[in-house]
Design an enzyme around this catalytic site. Structure first.
Site, PDB file in Angstrom:
ATOM      1  N   CYS A 116       0.829  -1.206   0.000  1.00  0.00           N
ATOM      2  CA  CYS A 116       0.000   0.000   0.000  1.00  0.00           C
ATOM      3  C   CYS A 116       0.869   1.263   0.000  1.00  0.00           C
ATOM      4  O   CYS A 116       1.490   1.568  -1.018  1.00  0.00           O
ATOM      5  CB  CYS A 116      -0.985  -0.039   1.162  1.00  0.00           C
ATOM      6  SG  CYS A 116      -2.373   1.114   0.954  1.00  0.00           S
ATOM      7  N   HIS A 231      -3.553  -5.222   0.811  1.00  0.00           N
ATOM      8  CA  HIS A 231      -2.986  -5.567   2.121  1.00  0.00           C
ATOM      9  C   HIS A 231      -3.000  -7.083   2.350  1.00  0.00           C
ATOM     10  O   HIS A 231      -3.880  -7.601   3.049  1.00  0.00           O
ATOM     11  CB  HIS A 231      -3.778  -4.877   3.237  1.00  0.00           C
ATOM     12  CG  HIS A 231      -3.501  -3.419   3.374  1.00  0.00           C
ATOM     13  ND1 HIS A 231      -2.538  -2.919   4.213  1.00  0.00           N
ATOM     14  CD2 HIS A 231      -4.042  -2.346   2.743  1.00  0.00           C
ATOM     15  CE1 HIS A 231      -2.509  -1.597   4.127  1.00  0.00           C
ATOM     16  NE2 HIS A 231      -3.415  -1.223   3.239  1.00  0.00           N
ATOM     17  N   GLU A 233      -1.238  -8.767   4.322  1.00  0.00           N
ATOM     18  CA  GLU A 233      -1.071  -9.107   5.743  1.00  0.00           C
ATOM     19  C   GLU A 233      -2.407  -9.290   6.439  1.00  0.00           C
ATOM     20  O   GLU A 233      -2.488  -9.962   7.475  1.00  0.00           O
ATOM     21  CB  GLU A 233      -0.226  -8.036   6.453  1.00  0.00           C
ATOM     22  CG  GLU A 233      -0.951  -6.789   6.900  1.00  0.00           C
ATOM     23  CD  GLU A 233      -1.257  -5.812   5.762  1.00  0.00           C
ATOM     24  OE1 GLU A 233      -1.886  -4.764   6.027  1.00  0.00           O
ATOM     25  OE2 GLU A 233      -0.855  -6.081   4.613  1.00  0.00           O
TER      26      GLU A 233
END
Length: 267
Positions: A116, A231, A233
């Site tokens: 990002c 994202h 994660e």
């Protein structure tokens, strides 16, 4: 780079997401650390209130770099643009640390993963530019097709079309049975995006609905550089492609350390 034994875990430097909004940083960074740990790495927090010499001393013992997201925006002055009223407050300390980590990574061929804001920071470091606010950039008929600011409560905001001949495609198995570009579902939490592409980078994924750039990777075959606008994660527990992205970073770090050790022995 640090020397890894067969039982060691590569150390991945992760700058704190924001130097002023400490509550946000402390809430956000564990997701990145957990993803690195699950992939077999050891996360190393880089505090943003340190001087350059201290940061580079820590980097002597790190084998890769992960640039996380942030709720700041990169300073438009860094890419020669007039500031948009939609641009968020900048974080000069985060920008400075990112630049130090990227300088070290490029000098020593340490692998880089940007996420990002990390993609945007990487692109600007490589002399690229940014779209400061996506709705202002898109033609009116495309603005409502995708909400790129959907946020973490929306598991899948849109798809990313991955170039079939890219490193990213290899990582996430991004080819369909006919060998065409593959659509991969992704989350989305950004209002800016890459514009002009930086030196040594190439576009490897876009949002098919509006053309917004969703991933970049390095063009040098001997240096792992990858950045995604979404994202992963947040989705490592839900999908294999997200896990694969972090595994690729760790595998690249291990390989880079081996190459460095061979080069050192040859001197």
């Amino acid at each position: 780079m640090s020397d890894l034994s067969t039982n060691s875990r590569p150390r991945i430097a992760i700058p704190m997401p924001h130097s002023i909004d400490r509550e946000y940083s402390e809430r956000a960074i564990p997701q990145y650390e957990r993803a690195v740990e699950q992939a077999g790495g050891e996360p190393v927090r880089i505090q943003l209130d340190q001087g350059p010499a201290d940061v580079l001393k820590i980097m002597e013992h790190c084998d890769g770099v992960l640039l996380p997201g942030s709720n700041a925006d990169v300073d438009p002055a860094k890419f020669g643009a007039t500031r948009s009223p939609r641009t968020a407050a900048v974080d000069p300390r985060r920008d400075a640390v990112d630049d130090l980590l990227l300088q070290d990574a490029y000098n020593l061929r340490k692998p880089v993963l940007g996420i990002c804001y990390g993609l945007q920071s990487l692109n600007v470091y490589r002399a690229g530019g940014l779209i400061q606010h996506i709705p202002d950039f898109l033609p009116e008929e495309l603005r409502a097709r995708v909400n790129h600011e959907a946020g973490k409560k929306v598991g899948v905001a849109h798809t990313a079309e991955i170039e079939k001949d890219s490193k990213l495609a290899e990582i996430v198995n991004g080819k369909d049975r006919e060998g065409q570009n593959k659509l991969v579902p992704v989350n989305s939490s950004h209002h800016q995006a890459a514009g002009a592409i930086g030196n040594g980078l190439r576009v490897v994924a876009r949002c098919p609905d509006d053309g917004i750039i969703e991933a970049l990777e390095g063009t040098a075959p001997e240096h792992f550089v990858l950045a995604v606008q979404w994202h992963p994660e947040r989705s490592v527990d839900q999908d294999e492609p997200s896990r694969a992205i972090f595994r690729a970073l760790i595998e690249a770090a291990i390989e880079a350390v081996k190459i460095k050790a061979v080069e050192k022995q040859g001197k």
